[in-house]
Design an enzyme around this catalytic site. Structure first.
Site, PDB file in Angstrom:
ATOM      1  NE  ARG A  18      -8.621   4.183   2.031  1.00 35.11           N
ATOM      2  CZ  ARG A  18      -8.635   5.322   2.711  1.00 35.11           C
ATOM      3  NH1 ARG A  18      -9.761   5.911   3.017  1.00 35.11           N
ATOM      4  NH2 ARG A  18      -7.490   5.882   3.105  1.00 35.11           N
ATOM      5  CE  LYS A  19     -10.873   9.565   1.642  1.00 33.88           C
ATOM      6  NZ  LYS A  19     -10.867  10.217   2.966  1.00 33.88           N
ATOM      7  N   GLY A  20      -5.623   7.703  -2.616  1.00 39.49           N
ATOM      8  CA  GLY A  20      -4.371   8.098  -3.244  1.00 39.49           C
ATOM      9  C   GLY A  20      -3.885   9.468  -2.813  1.00 39.49           C
ATOM     10  N   GLY A  68       2.042   2.541  -3.127  1.00 39.83           N
ATOM     11  CA  GLY A  68       2.116   3.043  -4.498  1.00 39.83           C
ATOM     12  C   GLY A  68       2.632   2.013  -5.488  1.00 39.83           C
ATOM     13  NE  ARG A  99       0.287   6.473   0.935  1.00 40.13           N
ATOM     14  CZ  ARG A  99      -0.926   6.078   0.593  1.00 40.13           C
ATOM     15  NH1 ARG A  99      -1.181   4.797   0.366  1.00 40.13           N
ATOM     16  NH2 ARG A  99      -1.907   6.956   0.473  1.00 40.13           N
ATOM     17  CG  MET A 153      -3.951   4.332 -13.000  1.00 42.20           C
ATOM     18  SD  MET A 153      -2.402   4.191 -12.082  1.00 42.20           S
ATOM     19  CE  MET A 153      -2.428   2.485 -11.532  1.00 42.20           C
ATOM     20  CB  THR A 198      -1.145  -0.704  -8.308  1.00 43.61           C
ATOM     21  OG1 THR A 198      -1.268  -1.786  -7.381  1.00 43.61           O
ATOM     22  CG2 THR A 198      -1.909  -1.031  -9.569  1.00 43.61           C
ATOM     23  CE  LYS A 214      -3.668  -0.439  -0.453  1.00 41.72           C
ATOM     24  NZ  LYS A 214      -4.247  -0.706  -1.799  1.00 41.72           N
ATOM     25  CB  SER A 262      -3.172   3.002   2.531  1.00 42.75           C
ATOM     26  OG  SER A 262      -3.513   2.475   1.280  1.00 42.75           O
ATOM     27  CG  HIS A 314       4.266  -6.114  -1.232  1.00 42.04           C
ATOM     28  ND1 HIS A 314       4.396  -4.826  -1.692  1.00 42.04           N
ATOM     29  CD2 HIS A 314       3.015  -6.522  -1.582  1.00 42.04           C
ATOM     30  CE1 HIS A 314       3.260  -4.473  -2.298  1.00 42.04           C
ATOM     31  NE2 HIS A 314       2.418  -5.476  -2.258  1.00 42.04           N
ATOM     32  CD  GLN A 365      -4.165  12.958 -14.593  1.00 38.51           C
ATOM     33  OE1 GLN A 365      -5.186  12.671 -15.221  1.00 38.51           O
ATOM     34  NE2 GLN A 365      -3.662  14.161 -14.603  1.00 38.51           N
TER      35      GLN A 365
END
Length: 296
Positions: A258-260, A50, A132, A235, A52, A48, A140, A110, A231
């Site tokens: 979800r929100k990014g 970034g 992140r 996506m 993807t 979670k 996230s 991961h 963007q």
């Protein structure tokens, strides 16, 4: 689909000092012995952070023009196999990676740095690590664990946050993960360490840095196409990128994307949680030079 009987959620266990679930260790012999190729590009992240997003950007950079049909016919998890995965709804990640006909092969992981298959280091492969900030990452991951039937039950937010601080998460401690990869960057010349917050702040600038690391020189028009396609909102609507085709993920609970945003943690942490977290963070991160931003 509605009536599909879902298996019980897995339990965490200790695997070489890292909290894991069987989906990522069942195929361990093949992961350990995985044969990387010199031109492979490994996309490494804590979950979670970034993954993807960066996978999609790299896929567009390399194959957006030469194989545009990939974008509409193959989900991202087949274009960029998840090396250690073994969910039994798809072939194991090692097998998907071995079958890739693209060059370079884009592969995601991961795994903490110490568990990455030796051959990636032996071949001096290029690696893009995305990190992140801990607070947004925890939020996230919480929403992801709520909707992902293949992960342990998250419980409530307060207990989850404590577990995050204790490193009792699938793929272990965030603190160990980001600092372990940061240390490795000091000795592995082909490791590009990318921050999610920088990507959100200025995708174009980070795209330029990424291209220069990869030795690519796309035209301005090509870069714009990649930026547009990658963007968040584009996506999120794209079924080939948003994991909506995976049966173990319950989008009724929460979407995979979800929100990014940067700073959404403020909608989840209480003042007390934030203070406790900051205190703990200082202790755990005191011996590293890696710096994060929790706002942009």
């Amino acid at each position: 689909m509605e009536n599909m009987e879902l298996p019980p959620r897995p339990k965490l266990f200790d695997f070489h000092g890292v909290s894991m679930i069987h989906h990522f260790t069942d195929n361990w012999e093949n992961i350990r012995n995985f044969q990387a190729r010199p031109d492979d590009i490994l996309i490494a992240t804590y979950p979670k952070a970034g993954t993807t997003w960066v996978s999609y950007i790299l896929d567009l950079l390399y194959f957006g023009q030469t194989a545009p049909e990939r974008q509409t016919s193959l989900p991202i998890y087949e274009r960029v196999p998840f090396l250690e995965s073994d969910f039994h709804i798809l072939p194991p990640g090692t097998e998907l990676a071995d079958k890739l006909s693209t060059s370079p092969r884009l592969i995601k992981t991961h795994l903490p740095v110490q568990l990455v298959p030796k051959s990636f280091w032996e071949h001096n492969c290029r690696i893009v690590y995305v990190a992140r900030n801990a607070k947004d990452n925890a939020v996230s991951y919480f929403h992801f664990d709520r909707m992902n039937q293949a992960h342990p039950e998250p419980g409530d937010w307060n207990n989850y946050l404590q577990r995050f601080m204790d490193g009792k998460m699938v793929f272990g401690s965030w603190y160990d993960h980001v600092t372990g990869w940061w240390e490795r960057k000091q000795t592995h010349s082909k490791l590009h360490y990318l921050f999610y917050e920088d990507m959100v702040e200025d995708t174009g600038r980070e795209l330029d840095r990424l291209c220069s690391f990869l030795g690519l020189s796309p035209s301005a028009e090509e870069k714009e196409r990649v930026r547009g396609g990658a963007q968040f909102d584009t996506m999120k609507k794209n079924s080939m990128a948003n994991y909506s085709t995976v049966p173990i993920m319950d989008f009724k609970i929460s979407p995979f994307m979800r929100k990014g945003k940067v700073g959404d943690w403020k909608n989840h942490f209480t003042v007390a949680q934030s203070e406790q977290f900051d205190e703990d963070y200082k202790k755990k991160m005191k011996n590293t030079t890696v710096q994060f931003r929790t706002v942009v």
